[in-house]
Design a protein around this motif. Structure first.
Motif, PDB file in Angstrom:
ATOM      1  N   ALA A 237       0.821  -1.212   0.000  1.00  6.69           N
ATOM      2  CA  ALA A 237       0.000   0.000   0.000  1.00  6.69           C
ATOM      3  C   ALA A 237       0.854   1.261   0.000  1.00  6.69           C
ATOM      4  CB  ALA A 237      -0.919  -0.013   1.216  1.00  6.69           C
ATOM      5  N   ASP A 238       2.058   1.190   0.559  1.00  8.47           N
ATOM      6  CA  ASP A 238       2.961   2.347   0.559  1.00  8.47           C
ATOM      7  C   ASP A 238       3.577   2.605  -0.814  1.00  8.47           C
ATOM      8  OD1 ASP A 238       2.560   3.001   3.203  1.00  8.47           O
ATOM      9  OD2 ASP A 238       4.361   1.994   3.948  1.00  8.47           O
ATOM     10  N   GLY A 239       3.329   1.720  -1.751  1.00  4.57           N
ATOM     11  CA  GLY A 239       3.851   1.929  -3.097  1.00  4.57           C
ATOM     12  C   GLY A 239       5.350   1.742  -3.211  1.00  4.57           C
ATOM     13  N   ILE A 240       5.918   0.879  -2.371  1.00  8.13           N
ATOM     14  CA  ILE A 240       7.366   0.626  -2.442  1.00  8.13           C
ATOM     15  C   ILE A 240       7.697  -0.048  -3.761  1.00  8.13           C
ATOM     16  CG2 ILE A 240       9.293  -0.616  -1.383  1.00  8.13           C
ATOM     17  CD1 ILE A 240       8.217   1.847   0.172  1.00  8.13           C
ATOM     18  N   GLN A 241       8.682   0.494  -4.432  1.00  7.96           N
ATOM     19  CA  GLN A 241       9.086  -0.061  -5.729  1.00  7.96           C
ATOM     20  C   GLN A 241      10.250  -1.042  -5.593  1.00  7.96           C
ATOM     21  OE1 GLN A 241       9.110   4.165  -6.840  1.00  7.96           O
ATOM     22  NE2 GLN A 241       8.497   3.471  -8.888  1.00  7.96           N
TER      23      GLN A 241
END
Length: 526
Positions: A237-241
């Motif tokens: 959900a934090d959008g870690i790539q």
């Protein structure tokens, strides 16, 4: 019994031991209570007593995985990794799906020669298979929401339990500071750091090092209380790539989370210098020295080689000067080692004893947390006596505060690196204090850690080819005090000028590697 466990968790170790001793007195046939007492004794530094208590627990409940695992942990702490491995394998045989058992076995293998590369690879792959089985009906993520407006940017997650006064924290400090200061890319792209702190006893704001690390990160989340599914969902959900695991199979790891693939790109770096066993990890970040051509065979993950070093040292904040060479004041050359007892296997002690026998005026300083236990001190003295080394030639020291420990390193002339598990932090701290380190690399990436450090310093004549060469180099360097004194006075500056302390340079290499991983995964689209 519950009081004893609660006291132990609160750090009141003597009280915990007393409570659990009372329980064992009332329930002498209860294996788990013996094992709990053993754990409390170990935490209190009474390591030999802890081993005996865990052996009693195994005798009472041979079919219980937990007691075999606890025995293995105590034996490793006692400097007996060769004896710990059978106990850990028995624990795993009894509980093949308990991931912590797999991690304990893989980590302990690093200390105990010889474990073949093929066996290590198989054991790592068994962990990966167990981690996938642990998912049950859940599935790894296959799609990930990227941060809105992140064109050119890169959201990097760091997952660790060691972001504190710990070697991982020490190595990260200057790197995170340098990453935070990297110039913005054309188009406004920035690398942002998002931390998932899994340390149970380090609530916000943490220790002083934790607070300094936090200052360089855009987001810092304490996650110890989250289960694997919840933590994986949070990272996604934090959008870690790019998610970087900094623990591997060390204590407090959350590798099961990576099996759920919460980020589209995942890597392993720094805290564990071997394969995680997870096919879901896209890269193990290494360097050309610890992972020369052919090292791929030992890793499930693809290898991503940084150009110079995989380590960047943050100099200690204690302002201790480099003193004169101790040997110049008389009394012979003082050798030293400041590593865990588990690294001092029979081959290491035999070779160090040959050095001491060849130099009758020399002495050896050994410092380890385990040496606070009088029984372990006597056992170590007995092992050296078996090689003809009198106790008077050995100086045994327990753990001490970092400033005192650095000062103690400064009182030796040459540090002897153990093998196959060499020093990392201790090696760089010795070099910082002006003390050269003699290292013997092996076949594994971890065993070549000293080689990487010394080659990056331009000190290849401190790297031995084999045990005979180790002995010869020790005698040659110990026999030239003028050269040792000269090297000592310039060693700190040499370290500071090397790639090992050039945090902006290292951060550039690391960021380029992470962006390359992301571009490779995303097909060039940010």
């Amino acid at each position: 019994a519950n009081l004893g466990l609660a006291l132990g968790a609160a750090g009141q170790l003597d009280e915990a031991v007393a409570a659990l001793q009372e329980v064992v007195g009332q329930r002498p046939a209860d294996a788990l209570q013996h094992s709990n007492l053993g754990n409390a004794l170990l935490a209190a530094g009474r390591i030999d007593d802890a081993v005996a208590r865990q052996q009693q627990a195994v005798a009472l409940a041979h079919g219980l995985a937990r007691v075999h695992g606890n025995l293995g942990h105590a034996l490793k702490a006692a400097g007996r990794p060769d004896a710990a491995l059978p106990a850990l394998r028995q624990a795993l045989a009894l509980a093949p799906d308990e991931l912590a058992r797999h991690s304990a076995l893989l980590f302990t293998q690093q200390y105990a020669p010889p474990v073949s590369a093929a066996r290590r690879r198989v054991d790592a792959e068994r962990f990966g298979a167990a981690a996938r089985r642990a998912l049950g009906n859940a599935r790894s993520f296959s799609d990930w929401p990227l941060a809105a407006g992140s064109a050119g940017g890169l959201r990097v997650g760091l997952l660790s339990a060691d972001l504190r006064q710990h070697p991982v924290g020490f190595f990260l400090e200057s790197v995170l500071a340098a990453l935070a200061q990297q110039p913005t890319l054309p188009g406004g792209g920035r690398l942002t750091l998002h931390v998932y702190d899994n340390h149970a006893a380090n609530p916000p704001p943490g220790d002083a090092l934790t607070q300094r690390l936090r200052a360089h990160c855009q987001c810092w989340r304490p996650v110890h209380g989250l289960d694997d599914a919840s933590l994986a969902a949070l990272i996604r959900a934090d959008g870690i790539q790019v998610l970087i695991d900094l623990a591997g199979h060390t204590l407090g790891n959350r590798l099961a989370v990576l099996a759920r693939r919460p980020a589209p790109v995942q890597a392993s770096w720094l805290g564990y210098c071997a394969s995680t066993g997870l096919a879901e990890v896209d890269a193990a970040i290494v360097d050309p020295w610890i992972a020369p051509p052919g090292a791929e065979a030992a890793f499930v993950e693809p290898l991503l080689r940084l150009p110079e070093t995989f380590l960047c040292f943050t100099p200690p904040d204690q302002a201790l000067p480099v003193g004169p060479l101790p040997a110049l004041t008389g009394g012979g050359v003082r050798f030293g080692c400041f590593n865990q007892l588990a690294k001092l296997n029979d081959a290491v002690l035999a070779l160090w004893s040959r050095i001491l026998l060849a130099l009758p005026a020399s002495t050896l300083v050994l410092q380890s947390a385990g040496l606070q236990d009088p029984a372990l001190r006597q056992q170590l003295l007995g092992r050296f006596a078996g090689h003809g080394i009198a106790a008077a030639r050995l100086q045994l020291q327990a753990a001490m505060p970092r400033a005192d420990y650095l000062a103690a390193i400064g009182q030796v002339d040459i540090v002897l690196d153990p093998f196959p598990y060499p020093g990392g932090t201790t090696t760089l701290e010795a070099l910082w204090m002006g003390v050269p380190v003699l290292s013997l690399p092996g076949a594994t990436a971890l065993s070549r850690q000293g080689l990487s450090i010394l080659q990056n310093l331009g000190l290849p004549d401190w790297v031995a080819a084999d045990e005979a060469d180790y002995l010869a180099l020790a005698l040659r360097h110990a026999g030239d005090l003028a050269a040792l004194a000269t090297l000592r006075q310039g060693l700190r500056q040499r370290l500071l000028a090397s790639p090992l302390c050039d945090a902006p340079r290292f951060a550039g290499h690391l960021e380029a590697a992470l962006r390359g991983l992301w571009l490779g995964r995303s097909g060039g689209a940010m």
